[in-house]
Write an enzyme that holds these catalytic residues in place. Structure first.
Site, PDB file in Angstrom:
ATOM      1  N   TYR A 180      14.430  58.180  50.540  1.00 10.66           N
ATOM      2  CA  TYR A 180      14.745  59.032  51.683  1.00 10.66           C
ATOM      3  C   TYR A 180      14.406  60.491  51.348  1.00 10.66           C
ATOM      4  O   TYR A 180      13.882  60.784  50.277  1.00 10.66           O
ATOM      5  CB  TYR A 180      16.199  58.818  52.121  1.00 10.66           C
ATOM      6  CG  TYR A 180      16.420  57.366  52.495  1.00 10.66           C
ATOM      7  CD1 TYR A 180      15.603  56.767  53.463  1.00 10.66           C
ATOM      8  CD2 TYR A 180      17.350  56.579  51.848  1.00 10.66           C
ATOM      9  CE1 TYR A 180      15.744  55.421  53.779  1.00 10.66           C
ATOM     10  CE2 TYR A 180      17.494  55.228  52.156  1.00 10.66           C
ATOM     11  CZ  TYR A 180      16.683  54.657  53.126  1.00 10.66           C
ATOM     12  OH  TYR A 180      16.797  53.328  53.433  1.00 10.66           O
ATOM     13  N   ARG A 227      24.070  60.721  44.787  1.00  5.74           N
ATOM     14  CA  ARG A 227      23.675  59.392  44.322  1.00  5.74           C
ATOM     15  C   ARG A 227      22.226  59.397  43.855  1.00  5.74           C
ATOM     16  O   ARG A 227      21.352  59.912  44.546  1.00  5.74           O
ATOM     17  CB  ARG A 227      23.828  58.385  45.464  1.00  5.74           C
ATOM     18  CG  ARG A 227      23.599  56.960  45.000  1.00  5.74           C
ATOM     19  CD  ARG A 227      23.999  55.945  46.036  1.00  5.74           C
ATOM     20  NE  ARG A 227      24.569  54.802  45.349  1.00  5.74           N
ATOM     21  CZ  ARG A 227      24.538  53.550  45.798  1.00  5.74           C
ATOM     22  NH1 ARG A 227      24.015  53.275  46.956  1.00  5.74           N
ATOM     23  NH2 ARG A 227      25.053  52.572  45.088  1.00  5.74           N
TER      24      ARG A 227
HETATM   25  C1  LIG Z   1      23.450  45.737  53.638  1.00  7.77           C
HETATM   26  C2  LIG Z   1      23.244  46.844  52.640  1.00  7.77           C
HETATM   27  C3  LIG Z   1      23.083  48.157  53.079  1.00  7.77           C
HETATM   28  C4  LIG Z   1      22.939  49.210  52.181  1.00  7.77           C
HETATM   29  N1  LIG Z   1      22.859  50.501  52.644  1.00  7.77           N
HETATM   30  C5  LIG Z   1      22.896  51.545  51.767  1.00  7.77           C
HETATM   31  C6  LIG Z   1      23.056  52.890  52.220  1.00  7.77           C
HETATM   32  O1  LIG Z   1      23.171  53.194  53.425  1.00  7.77           O
HETATM   33  N2  LIG Z   1      23.056  53.872  51.289  1.00  7.77           N
HETATM   34  C7  LIG Z   1      22.940  53.596  49.934  1.00  7.77           C
HETATM   35  O2  LIG Z   1      22.970  54.523  49.123  1.00  7.77           O
HETATM   36  N3  LIG Z   1      22.838  52.330  49.486  1.00  7.77           N
HETATM   37  C8  LIG Z   1      22.849  51.303  50.353  1.00  7.77           C
HETATM   38  N4  LIG Z   1      22.830  50.010  49.877  1.00  7.77           N
HETATM   39  C9  LIG Z   1      22.906  49.758  48.429  1.00  7.77           C
HETATM   40  C10 LIG Z   1      24.363  49.531  48.015  1.00  7.77           C
HETATM   41  O3  LIG Z   1      25.122  50.728  48.149  1.00  7.77           O
HETATM   42  C11 LIG Z   1      24.457  49.076  46.534  1.00  7.77           C
HETATM   43  O4  LIG Z   1      23.865  50.046  45.717  1.00  7.77           O
HETATM   44  C12 LIG Z   1      23.765  47.736  46.305  1.00  7.77           C
HETATM   45  O5  LIG Z   1      24.225  46.758  47.216  1.00  7.77           O
HETATM   46  C13 LIG Z   1      23.993  47.244  44.861  1.00  7.77           C
HETATM   47  O6  LIG Z   1      25.376  47.109  44.590  1.00  7.77           O
HETATM   48  P1  LIG Z   1      26.052  45.639  44.557  1.00  7.77           P
HETATM   49  O7  LIG Z   1      25.345  44.866  43.476  1.00  7.77           O
HETATM   50  O8  LIG Z   1      27.495  45.876  44.250  1.00  7.77           O
HETATM   51  O9  LIG Z   1      25.826  45.033  45.899  1.00  7.77           O
HETATM   52  C14 LIG Z   1      22.929  48.939  50.781  1.00  7.77           C
HETATM   53  C15 LIG Z   1      23.072  47.623  50.339  1.00  7.77           C
HETATM   54  C16 LIG Z   1      23.248  46.576  51.239  1.00  7.77           C
HETATM   55  C17 LIG Z   1      23.457  45.171  50.715  1.00  7.77           C
END
Ligand SMILES: Cc1cc2nc3c(=O)[nH]c(=O)nc-3n(C[C@H](O)[C@H](O)[C@H](O)COP(=O)(O)O)c2cc1C
Length: 354
Positions: A180, A227
């Site tokens: 982004y 982040r």
């Molecule tokens: C459906 C979905 C939407 C996401 N949207 C964002 C977001 O808006 N901003 C962001 O920084 N990361 C986003 N992510 C990444 C998550 O914040 C996170 O880093 C990622 O799921 C890995 O963590 P986890 O293994 O606990 O799922 C998204 C992930 C998923 C699955």
């Protein structure tokens, strides 16, 4: 004592536990980028997290680019977000808002009339994204921001941080990864500028550093986090030296007593993002990606990170804190309803029934 359930102070944020809900775009806002009642319920259900980082939210109309994502740039959005923050606070929770300007990772099909697709340079991201109106579409050719326009975007973020506080958020997080706008500036491939925002790595991190300084100046550094995910290629990002870029940003903001750095594992083989930020960051760390309760606990016990964020587990487990505390099994998410409109796969995952 299990560290995950111990309180933690991150800047001005007092977390009841160290389990953080990671920001997740869920595309349940309305067509005017206004949060909906469904979102109030979704975040209320997850309020036992030590901290909720609410989904990526645009600081301006230009910052929108995906389907049904929210904004924080007008009064309607502020009052709708207020319902979300009130609901979370009523349950004893804490919630910050992730500010996400998509820059060139955008389609005009997902933008309001008059909004532009902007970027550091006029280089299109070679990816497609979904729109309700036309299905999968190419991203727009972006307008290269002039120097004055870059400074106006910094002010958009400042105003968004102020509006986030007006809406009741406890703070904001700057999204500096996933291709982004801030990462488009940071990465050498998408930033070919010749002014003070391009060229050397110090110049390429100037934009996110100025945004963080503006937000810290307006709402207090202790309510601002950021982040990063060094080397993340998502949305067609190419950077000649992701380690140097990440270090440069940490150095550029070293004087700001920010609340936290939210660091994701790097997808680059051999690049240990956690070790890198432990060496260079002056602020506390929320670590992310691929954790479960056991690995999160082990990491905190070993002194890596002060809190752990969970994304996918929070989709299907609104009561993740209670499930981890009581060693209950975790539910699995349905990928098909991650970004669809409506309650299905959003607010209908039940808490554990005792
Ligand atoms: C459906 C979905 C939407 C996401 N949207 C964002 C977001 O808006 N901003 C962001 O920084 N990361 C986003 N992510 C990444 C998550 O914040 C996170 O880093 C990622 O799921 C890995 O963590 P986890 O293994 O606990 O799922 C998204 C992930 C998923 C699955």
């Amino acid at each position: 004592m299990n560290l995950l359930f111990q309180p933690l102070k991150l800047g001005e944020l007092n977390l009841a536990n160290r389990i953080v809900m990671a920001p997740m775009t869920r595309s349940r806002a309305d067509e005017n980028a206004v949060p909906t009642e469904l979102m109030v319920e979704y975040y209320r259900q997850r309020a036992s997290a030590g901290l909720i980082i609410a989904e990526g939210t645009a600081p301006s109309a230009d910052g929108l680019g995906y389907c049904r994502t929210p904004g924080i740039f007008n009064e309607l959005q502020v009052s709708a977000w207020r319902k979300v923050t009130d609901a979370v606070h009523a349950e004893g929770g804490l919630i910050v808002l992730q500010l996400m300007h998509v820059g060139r990772a955008a389609s005009r099909y997902n933008k309001p009339e008059g909004a532009r697709t902007v970027a550091p340079s006029a280089i299109r991201a070679n990816v497609q994204l979904y729109s309700d109106a036309a299905g999968m579409v190419d991203t727009d050719e972006p307008h290269a921001l002039t120097t004055e326009e870059v400074q106006a975007v910094v002010e958009d973020y400042r105003r968004a941080a102020i509006l986030a506080r007006e809406a009741g958020f406890d703070g904001v997080e700057l999204h500096c990864t996933s291709g982004y706008l801030p990462m488009q500036f940071m990465a050498s491939g998408s930033n070919q500028r010749t002014d003070q925002y391009g060229g050397s790595v110090a110049n390429r991190v100037r934009f996110p550093a100025e945004v963080l300084a503006a937000m810290a100046d307006s709402i207090g550094a202790g309510r601002v986090g950021y982040r990063m995910c060094p080397g993340n290629p998502y949305n067609d990002i190419v950077d000649e030296d992701p380690v140097a870029t990440a270090v440069a940003l940490m150095q550029a903001v070293a004087d700001l007593p920010l609340a936290y750095l939210h660091i994701m594992r790097s997808p680059v083989t051999g690049l240990d993002a956690f070790a890198l930020v432990e060496e260079h960051s002056t602020v506390q760390l929320i670590i992310n990606d691929g954790f479960d309760g056991e690995s999160a606990e082990r990491s905190l016990d070993n002194g890596h990170g002060q809190a752990v964020s969970f994304g996918r587990h929070y989709v299907a487990n609104p009561d993740l804190v209670e499930r981890l505390r009581n060693a209950r099994p975790l539910a699995t998410l349905n990928r098909k309803t991650l970004y669809t409109a409506g309650a299905e796969g959003y607010t209908d995952y039940p808490a554990w029934a005792v």
